[in-house]
Design an enzyme around this catalytic site. Structure first.
Site, PDB file in Angstrom:
ATOM      1  N   LYS A 130       0.823  -1.212   0.000  1.00  0.00           N
ATOM      2  CA  LYS A 130       0.000   0.000   0.000  1.00  0.00           C
ATOM      3  C   LYS A 130       0.857   1.262   0.000  1.00  0.00           C
ATOM      4  O   LYS A 130       0.599   2.206  -0.721  1.00  0.00           O
ATOM      5  CB  LYS A 130      -0.947  -0.002   1.203  1.00  0.00           C
ATOM      6  N   HIS A 132      21.682  -0.188   4.547  1.00  0.00           N
ATOM      7  CA  HIS A 132      21.777   1.171   4.005  1.00  0.00           C
ATOM      8  C   HIS A 132      23.151   1.813   4.261  1.00  0.00           C
ATOM      9  O   HIS A 132      23.758   2.387   3.368  1.00  0.00           O
ATOM     10  CB  HIS A 132      20.692   2.077   4.598  1.00  0.00           C
ATOM     11  N   HIS A 150      16.358  -0.083  -0.749  1.00  0.00           N
ATOM     12  CA  HIS A 150      15.747   1.075  -1.406  1.00  0.00           C
ATOM     13  C   HIS A 150      16.679   2.290  -1.427  1.00  0.00           C
ATOM     14  O   HIS A 150      16.491   3.202  -2.212  1.00  0.00           O
ATOM     15  CB  HIS A 150      14.371   1.403  -0.800  1.00  0.00           C
TER      16      HIS A 150
HETATM   17  C1  BG6 Z   1      14.042   0.911   6.273  1.00  0.00           C
HETATM   18  C2  BG6 Z   1      14.088   0.610   7.747  1.00  0.00           C
HETATM   19  O1  BG6 Z   1      14.829   0.011   5.562  1.00  0.00           O
HETATM   20  O2  BG6 Z   1      14.522   2.229   6.045  1.00  0.00           O
HETATM   21  C3  BG6 Z   1      13.295   1.634   8.537  1.00  0.00           C
HETATM   22  O3  BG6 Z   1      13.550  -0.686   7.976  1.00  0.00           O
HETATM   23  C4  BG6 Z   1      13.754   3.033   8.196  1.00  0.00           C
HETATM   24  O4  BG6 Z   1      13.433   1.404   9.930  1.00  0.00           O
HETATM   25  C5  BG6 Z   1      13.775   3.239   6.695  1.00  0.00           C
HETATM   26  O5  BG6 Z   1      12.872   3.948   8.814  1.00  0.00           O
HETATM   27  C6  BG6 Z   1      14.423   4.564   6.353  1.00  0.00           C
HETATM   28  O6  BG6 Z   1      14.265   4.838   5.002  1.00  0.00           O
HETATM   29  P1  BG6 Z   1      14.327   6.329   4.451  1.00  0.00           P
HETATM   30  O7  BG6 Z   1      14.235   6.172   2.970  1.00  0.00           O
HETATM   31  O8  BG6 Z   1      13.172   7.063   5.066  1.00  0.00           O
HETATM   32  O9  BG6 Z   1      15.642   6.879   4.915  1.00  0.00           O
END
Ligand code: BG6
Length: 520
Positions: A43, A268, A206
């Protein structure tokens, strides 16, 4: 005179000088089966992204999206969920006419995802749909938007039904976590490889879909002026900050298992380190880039217990005020134990043991419920060899390059100039590139790029298994050390929500005569 994006006069000789057309942006036909099609990830991210790609017409040919999951829904009920999701999460882009057209490509099948008999309907549906396509060479994409615990069951069923390697252009998109440590990551991968070849596996991080993250490579390798300085001779140290102001947001169960190290550092942060520190690839192709990423990840120094004790700071948030609002502590969140010692903050000084980076400290930190949301790479250069300007006692401002990934998308260079007037005073100024100001648009959401690349079959921005294993090799000792420490319940929480984390994290820097870009 009209200018194009690169400030070249439109219709000038520059535009005509290259006869090779830009890459074809259009994706081929596809069926995407979203396992967990009515779940949270679908979603929030997937369905709005697919709608966005559809609205941007040049991106998609024939396609069908099949939501596949537990809730008992008709096609129309599911379409209503999709419509609501687009309205909620992509409000500015919502267009009634376009969404109606989009929804005619959306189907739903309800199923027990671990019951093989429920997949017969799916096979039938795939066959029906593919007969409609003009292009018989379509992509069949399985998106695993489900709890990690059932991913393997699903893959085994797909394999039994011969819906994996045997199907031309079938692909699987996997979300993290890829295991909980190196051993489990290897086992998981072995099982997945029974069904799919490595080239069919799209492991999403991502962060790699963010334009500003990819821009690190462009900045480094599309310019000739920075790369010669990008090493231990000119760089004093690098800071990587992934700071969040949000808490764990209804994900207590997941977070209690994962903690900050598995949630953010293992993926990340390690990807950011790899992009900042890797060697130039010999071409912009999936394996050429991924080879360099693995190489650098393997040279990050593994930390032993003694080192961890002195160079890593972990923490957990207590109550506090974030953006003017009072918020609860981690232990008061839903599905979190009141005695939990799970860390929500991590900071460390690490080293990369290769020729380029020997002795250059990389300070990394991330945390939930910190003072503000910012993801940033700060590169501090060494001081000039001699102090010519100002008084001897004045501190000299170092040159620095700051790449802000979010929320503002910036690249900023700090340098010293002469302050106006009759005296010889140096003064620090900024040279600034802002993504939105320069291009007049915001960067595209990460999933847009990644889903598009998957449909096109471009694996460049997806993690390869050897990289995942290299990341775990660095992460496992940290988790083991933390899990074996004699924790006292009273040790946590050790920072208030809305601050920059535990005070020990500042010592990590000040002991080296440095300081964090942002701190109390
Ligand atoms: C996700 C984590 O992979 O990335 C989350 O599981 C986190 O805990 C998120 O909040 C952060 O992503 P972004 O794109 O908002 O920095």
């Amino acid at each position: 005179m009209a200018l194009d994006l690169l400030d070249r006069p439109v219709n000038s000789k520059y535009l005509d000088s290259c006869e090779i057309p830009f890459e074809e942006k259009k994706a081929g036909s596809f069926i995407m089966v979203i396992f967990g099609g009515a779940g949270d990830l679908s979603k929030r991210k997937l369905l709005p992204t697919l709608y966005h790609l559809f609205k941007d017409k040049r991106l998609i040919d024939d396609f069908y999206i099949i939501g596949f999951g537990k809730p008992d829904l008709s096609d129309n009920e599911y379409r209503k969920i999709v419509d609501d999701a687009v309205k909620e999460f992509l409000n500015n882009d919502y267009d009634k006419k376009v969404i109606d057209e989009f929804l005619s490509h959306v189907l739903y099948l309800s199923a027990d995802l671990v019951a093989p008999e429920d997949y017969k309907l799916l096979c039938r549906k795939i066959n029906e749909v593919k007969n409609i396509f003009k292009d018989k060479d379509f992509n069949l994409i399985y998106y695993m938007a489900v709890q990690p615990g059932i991913v393997l069951n699903i893959i085994n069923i797909l394999e039994e039904l011969k819906l994996c390697k045997d199907i031309l252009k079938s692909k699987i998109i996997l979300e993290k976590p890829f295991g909980v440590d190196k051993e489990s990551a290897i086992k998981l991968n072995e099982s997945i490889l029974k069904a799919f070849d490595e080239k069919q596996i799209y492991r999403i991080d991502h962060y790699l879909g963010k334009d500003t993250v990819l821009n690190i490579l462009f900045f480094r390798f599309a310019n000739s002026i920075f790369e010669p300085m990008w090493n231990r001779r000119y760089i004093d140290h690098i800071q990587i900050t992934v700071s969040e102001d949000i808490g764990i947001e209804h994900r207590g169960k997941f977070y209690e298992q994962a903690g900050v190290v598995r949630d953010i550092v293992q993926n990340h942060i390690m990807q950011l380190i790899a992009l900042v520190a890797c060697e130039p690839p010999v071409g912009f192709e999936a394996d050429l880039i991924r080879d360099e990423i693995v190489k650098v990840l393997r040279t990050i120094r593994i930390m032993d217990t003694e080192y961890l004790k002195n160079n890593v700071v972990m923490g957990q948030y207590g109550r506090g005020t974030v953006n003017g609002k009072e918020v609860c502590g981690y232990r008061e969140e839903n599905d979190v134990s009141q005695k939990s010692i799970v860390p929500t903050y991590f900071a460390a000084k690490i080293f990369i043991d290769n020729w380029r980076w020997a002795q250059v400290p990389f300070y990394i930190r991330t945390g939930k419920r910190l003072a503000k949301r910012v993801t940033e790479i700060y590169v501090q250069f060494k001081q000039p060899p001699l102090k010519l300007f100002g008084r001897l006692c004045d501190p000299m401002e170092p040159n620095a390059l700051i790449i802000t990934v979010q929320p503002d998308e910036n690249i900023l260079l700090r340098m010293s100039v002469k302050y106006p007037g009759i005296y010889n005073h140096p003064y620090t100024v900024n040279m600034d590139f802002n993504y939105e100001k320069s291009f007049g648009i915001k960067s595209i959401p990460a999933y847009t790029r990644l889903i598009m690349d998957c449909i096109k079959g471009d694996l460049t921005l997806f993690a390869r298994q050897d990289a995942i294993e290299a990341m775990w090799s660095f992460i496992d000792p940290i988790n083991k050390w933390w899990e074996n420490l004699p924790h006292k319940i009273s040790d946590s929480p050790n920072y208030d929500a809305g601050t920059w984390g535990p005070s020990e994290a500042s010592l990590l820097m000040s002991d080296d005569g440095r300081k964090w870009r942002f701190e109390e």
